[in-house]
Design an enzyme around this catalytic site. Structure first.
Site, PDB file in Angstrom:
ATOM      1  N   TYR A 178      -2.525   4.572   3.796  1.00  0.00           N
ATOM      2  CA  TYR A 178      -1.626   3.466   3.479  1.00  0.00           C
ATOM      3  C   TYR A 178      -2.431   2.250   3.047  1.00  0.00           C
ATOM      4  O   TYR A 178      -3.613   2.105   3.373  1.00  0.00           O
ATOM      5  CB  TYR A 178      -0.718   3.115   4.661  1.00  0.00           C
ATOM      6  CG  TYR A 178      -1.406   2.376   5.793  1.00  0.00           C
ATOM      7  CD1 TYR A 178      -1.473   0.980   5.808  1.00  0.00           C
ATOM      8  CD2 TYR A 178      -1.975   3.066   6.862  1.00  0.00           C
ATOM      9  CE1 TYR A 178      -2.098   0.293   6.842  1.00  0.00           C
ATOM     10  CE2 TYR A 178      -2.604   2.384   7.903  1.00  0.00           C
ATOM     11  CZ  TYR A 178      -2.661   1.002   7.886  1.00  0.00           C
ATOM     12  OH  TYR A 178      -3.281   0.328   8.913  1.00  0.00           O
ATOM     13  N   CYS A 179      -1.769   1.362   2.292  1.00  0.00           N
ATOM     14  CA  CYS A 179      -2.338   0.081   1.882  1.00  0.00           C
ATOM     15  C   CYS A 179      -1.186  -0.877   1.652  1.00  0.00           C
ATOM     16  O   CYS A 179      -0.050  -0.591   2.034  1.00  0.00           O
ATOM     17  CB  CYS A 179      -3.220   0.239   0.642  1.00  0.00           C
ATOM     18  SG  CYS A 179      -2.358   0.896  -0.804  1.00  0.00           S
ATOM     19  N   THR A 180      -1.438  -2.011   1.037  1.00  0.00           N
ATOM     20  CA  THR A 180      -0.412  -3.051   0.917  1.00  0.00           C
ATOM     21  C   THR A 180       0.793  -2.596   0.107  1.00  0.00           C
ATOM     22  O   THR A 180       1.936  -2.676   0.564  1.00  0.00           O
ATOM     23  CB  THR A 180      -1.002  -4.313   0.275  1.00  0.00           C
ATOM     24  OG1 THR A 180      -2.157  -4.714   1.002  1.00  0.00           O
ATOM     25  CG2 THR A 180       0.018  -5.451   0.266  1.00  0.00           C
ATOM     26  N   GLY A 182       0.469   0.368  -2.197  1.00  0.00           N
ATOM     27  CA  GLY A 182       0.326   1.761  -2.600  1.00  0.00           C
ATOM     28  C   GLY A 182      -0.766   2.039  -3.598  1.00  0.00           C
ATOM     29  O   GLY A 182      -1.202   3.181  -3.754  1.00  0.00           O
ATOM     30  N   ILE A 207       2.770  -0.822   2.742  1.00  0.00           N
ATOM     31  CA  ILE A 207       3.282  -1.541   3.912  1.00  0.00           C
ATOM     32  C   ILE A 207       4.522  -2.354   3.551  1.00  0.00           C
ATOM     33  O   ILE A 207       5.478  -2.432   4.332  1.00  0.00           O
ATOM     34  CB  ILE A 207       2.190  -2.482   4.459  1.00  0.00           C
ATOM     35  CG1 ILE A 207       0.952  -1.683   4.865  1.00  0.00           C
ATOM     36  CG2 ILE A 207       2.709  -3.300   5.632  1.00  0.00           C
ATOM     37  CD1 ILE A 207      -0.293  -2.548   5.027  1.00  0.00           C
TER      38      ILE A 207
END
Length: 318
Positions: A178-180, A182, A207
């Protein structure tokens, strides 16, 4: 009534004559009265833009009308004021700097991890055979991260490939990246697959989308964003604070940039220490002749920095 929107998006799609596209795109964004930051590369677009709801809708409609970008997924935040001061569109070698430029090895248009919608991510994340992997930088996961997530000691995403060996212990697990928003997961998951990891997934929309669609459950702290808000709330289900003040150690979720522009470090700082240090991370920065005026926000419009400054993180990640 909503005053402004802020849009977060990316799209991996080949752009011919991308440098010219960037110049034309800047003019288009300015014609709509938008502010923001967009990176254009041969491989696609990566942007955050802010403006009136009408201007943002016109922008989204134009992007979706271009057959190269029809699949673009916009994350939309309602904000009281624009999230940027100026509009920048820049041509770069990658839309997220990874150092992985060989399209025959890493190409998100051809192979990535399996995309999980937020509800599916929520349903899977606590399974025994699952590892949740944060592919963001230190300053990002220091202020917020998923409960029980594996975090990496990296200053920038371009450091991620060097950490693959540290993840070898999880090869028999399902890896949920996961990241901010995608975008980093597209290349991170592709690299993991290339390195022999078989069960690789990624949180579609990152997220931000997770917070909007399932309430952000078990995301601890706040989410760092790349505009003048610096962080945003994600968790409406079981929120908590996981970060502490860099100066005094008191619990705080406020992220700022050091007031010394030659440092500009991202770090968490409580309001009391912000007042005492003028928004600086150290006494050396507080006495620096180029120190900017601290207004309590810790956000500053970028200014040119001397080319001989070597920046080294001073943050200890818990």
């Amino acid at each position: 009534m909503t005053k402004y929107n802020t849009l977060l998006y990316y799209c991996y799609s080949t752009i011919t004559e991308a440098e010219q596209f960037a110049a034309d795109h800047l003019k288009f964004c300015k014609s709509l009265g938008l502010t923001g930051r967009i990176i254009v590369a041969d491989e696609g677009l990566n942007g955050t833009v802010s403006g009136t709801p009408e201007a943002c809708k016109a922008y989204m409609d134009a992007i979706h009308a271009d057959e190269r970008f029809t699949a673009t997924d916009f994350k939309i935040d309602e904000v009281d004021e624009p999230s940027f001061v100026k509009m920048h569109v820049r041509y770069k070698s990658e839309i997220v700097h990874s150092g992985l430029r060989d399209p025959h090895v890493i190409n998100p248009q051809k192979q990535t991890g399996k995309h999980l919608e937020p509800a599916d991510f929520l349903a899977m994340k606590d399974d025994e055979d699952v590892v949740i992997l944060d592919v963001r930088s230190n300053y990002e996961h220091s202020v917020g991260r998923f409960k029980n997530a594996v975090t990496l000691d990296i200053e920038n995403f371009r450091d991620f490939p060097a950490k693959i060996n540290e993840l070898a212990q999880y090869k028999d697990k399902k890896i949920l990246t996961y990241c901010t928003g995608g975008i980093k997961c597209e290349k991170a998951s592709a690299l993991l697959l290339h390195e022999g990891f078989e069960n690789v997934y990624q949180l579609h929309g990152g997220i931000i989308k997770y917070g909007k669609e399932v309430g952000g459950q078990d995301f601890e702290g706040k989410c760092y964003v790349f505009d003048n808000r610096l962080t945003v709330d994600v968790n409406q289900v079981n929120p908590t604070v996981v970060s502490t003040c860099y100066n005094c150690g008191k619990t705080t979720d406020k992220m700022i940039n050091c007031a010394n522009p030659e440092c500009n470090e991202h770090f968490t700082q409580c309001d009391d220490c912000g007042t005492q240090t003028d928004g600086c991370c150290s006494t050396a920065c507080q006495s620096h002749p180029r120190k900017r005026v601290y207004d309590g926000t810790g956000y500053y419009v970028k200014v040119p920095q001397p080319v001989n400054i070597t920046k080294k993180s001073k943050i200890s990640i818990i």
